[in-house]
Scaffold this active site. Structure first.
Site, short mmCIF file in Angstrom:
data_model
loop_
_atom_site.label_atom_id
_atom_site.label_comp_id
_atom_site.label_asym_id
_atom_site.label_seq_id
_atom_site.Cartn_x
_atom_site.Cartn_y
_atom_site.Cartn_z
NE ARG A 135 -8.20 10.65 15.95
CZ ARG A 135 -9.10 11.24 16.73
NH1 ARG A 135 -9.33 10.77 17.94
NH2 ARG A 135 -9.75 12.30 16.30
CE LYS A 157 2.82 -1.72 -0.14
NZ LYS A 157 3.04 -1.99 -1.58
CD GLU A 199 2.16 -11.49 -5.56
OE1 GLU A 199 3.35 -11.22 -5.32
OE2 GLU A 199 1.33 -10.65 -5.94
CE LYS A 241 4.98 -7.76 1.74
NZ LYS A 241 3.61 -7.92 1.20
CD GLU A 251 5.45 0.30 -2.45
OE1 GLU A 251 5.07 0.83 -3.49
OE2 GLU A 251 4.86 -0.65 -1.89
NE ARG A 255 6.09 -3.07 1.78
CZ ARG A 255 5.27 -3.07 2.82
NH1 ARG A 255 5.52 -2.26 3.84
NH2 ARG A 255 4.23 -3.86 2.86
CG ASN A 259 4.69 -2.61 -5.85
OD1 ASN A 259 3.75 -3.19 -5.34
ND2 ASN A 259 5.23 -1.52 -5.33
CG HIS A 262 2.21 -6.15 -8.25
ND1 HIS A 262 3.19 -7.12 -8.27
CD2 HIS A 262 1.35 -6.51 -7.25
CE1 HIS A 262 2.93 -8.02 -7.34
NE2 HIS A 262 1.81 -7.67 -6.72
CG HIS A 266 -2.25 -3.52 -9.63
ND1 HIS A 266 -1.65 -2.74 -8.67
CD2 HIS A 266 -2.43 -4.73 -9.04
CE1 HIS A 266 -1.46 -3.43 -7.57
NE2 HIS A 266 -1.93 -4.65 -7.76
CG HIS A 280 -3.37 -9.82 -7.20
ND1 HIS A 280 -3.12 -8.55 -7.70
CD2 HIS A 280 -2.31 -10.12 -6.41
CE1 HIS A 280 -1.97 -8.11 -7.23
NE2 HIS A 280 -1.46 -9.04 -6.45
#
Length: 384
Positions: A135, A157, A199, A241, A251, A255, A259, A262, A266, A280
């Site tokens: 956990r 993330k 990026e 960031k 997000e 935030r 993206n 993206h 993606h 990527h």
């Protein structure tokens, strides 16, 4: 830690330190050549820590494993390693299971620390394992690619890919420390550096036109060698960031701007099966060009802004069209690309959500973007 920043964004000091302000879960990002040796900073976080479980891939372990082992030994930490295959395919349920079972077999406990030592694949996978094992286990990010240093290692993330899309199974789990050693990037192939550079450019495109203008002049020095320009670019990116993450950790608002490019990117990656055909960062670069073109088609920005971005990425050697080089060898069905987009995490109720732009440095979230506009943009770039 003080630093000297010139007007051109270069950082002249050996180290730059950025704080991600998340209260008790806040942490430092340390940027500069040789910061791998700063693993000893962990003593301040875990004064009684003795065992570090390093997760890396075969390429990183071969190139840099001995240096990390030396740094850990110098800091007084016992080290165990788990070495996985390289490549995006490692971000899978199967490899997550393998990693978790391996760490559990070594009797990992909450007094141990996982070190994610690699690019975005290893950072995402090891971070996700740390999030779910017992956990929650503390972990450190030591990113070894430019893309990971400015993006995936910061912000908590963590995720794996599924057959339906990228990063669809994961958790928010903040690291306790990020060490971005800019000298590690000197072993990267130029293609990987350029993919990471996309990026870096993204931060200028979404929020700071002056930074993007500097990159238009300084990008070769950012890409080609460790030095003030590379440190400055990574420092600026991480500061941008960190500020956004501190404001919107999960997000739900600002935030989402990170993206940018993206949603298109993606979808392109998914069409390629997340393979080596399109990295990527390359997909994101092409996605950002598409996002500017879509913005212009919707009357949101001057088409000249998109042309400016297209010229810069083309000069750097990044793709700006599906007709370019090897990308032209495969079909790109526009309708199927949109179906990939509908699996994107930002989609709500079947409505397409994009990050669009009113100009360079002026990105915003656009909900319910018309499907026909998206398809027209894809076809203008070479989709069928």
């Amino acid at each position: 830690m003080s630093e000297t920043r010139t007007a051109d964004f270069a950082v002249r000091d050996a180290r730059a330190r950025i704080r991600v302000e998340l209260g008790a879960r806040g942490y430092d990002i340390v940027v500069g050549a040789g910061t791998l040796a700063d693993i000893g900073l962990s003593k301040a976080i875990w004064p009684k820590l003795r065992r570090v479980l390093v997760v890396s891939d075969e390429t990183v372990d071969r190139l840099h494993g001995a240096r990390l082992a030396e740094a850990l030994a110098g800091a007084g930490f016992a080290r165990e390693s788990v070495v996985l295959p390289p490549g995006e395919a490692t971000k899978s349920f199967a490899m997550l299971e393998t990693l978790c079972e391996t760490l559990l077999a070594r009797r990992i406990d909450r007094g141990d620390v996982v070190v994610a030592f690699g690019g975005g694949v290893i950072g995402d996978l090891a971070g996700f394992a740390a999030a779910i094992l017992l956990r929650g286990i503390d972990y450190v990010q030591i990113p070894t690619t430019l893309l990971a240093q400015v993006d995936s290692s910061v912000g908590g993330k963590t995720a794996i890919d599924t057959k339906l899309g990228k990063n669809l199974v994961g958790a928010f789990h903040q690291p306790r420390l990020v060490l971005a050693d800019t000298a590690l990037l000197d072993t990267l192939p130029r293609r990987d550096l350029l993919a990471g550079y996309a990026e870096v450019a993204k931060y200028g495109l979404i929020m700071d036109e002056a930074f993007f203008g500097w990159l238009e002049r300084a990008w070769p020095r950012v890409v080609e060698r460790a030095g003030p320009e590379r440190t400055g670019a990574i420092d600026f990116s991480c500061r941008a960031k960190a500020a956004i993450v501190a404001e919107d950790e999960r997000e739900t608002g600002r935030r989402a701007l990170l993206n940018f490019g993206h949603t298109f990117g993606h979808a392109l990656e998914a069409e390629c099966g997340f393979g080596d055909e399109l990295r990527h960062g390359e997909a994101v670069a092409l996605g950002m060009v598409m996002a500017f073109d879509l913005s212009a088609a919707m009357g949101l920005c001057d088409p000249a802004a998109g042309e400016r971005v297209r010229r810069h990425f083309a000069a750097a050697g990044l793709p700006t069209s599906l007709r370019a080089n090897t990308l032209a060898a495969r079909p790109w069905p526009a309708e199927r690309l949109v179906e990939h987009m509908l699996s994107d995490k930002k989609t709500r109720g079947g409505a397409l959500t994009f990050i669009l732009a009113r100009g360079v440095g002026r990105a915003f979230v656009a909900h319910d973007v018309p499907r026909d506009r998206v398809i027209a943009t894809l076809r203008a770039h070479g989709a069928a």
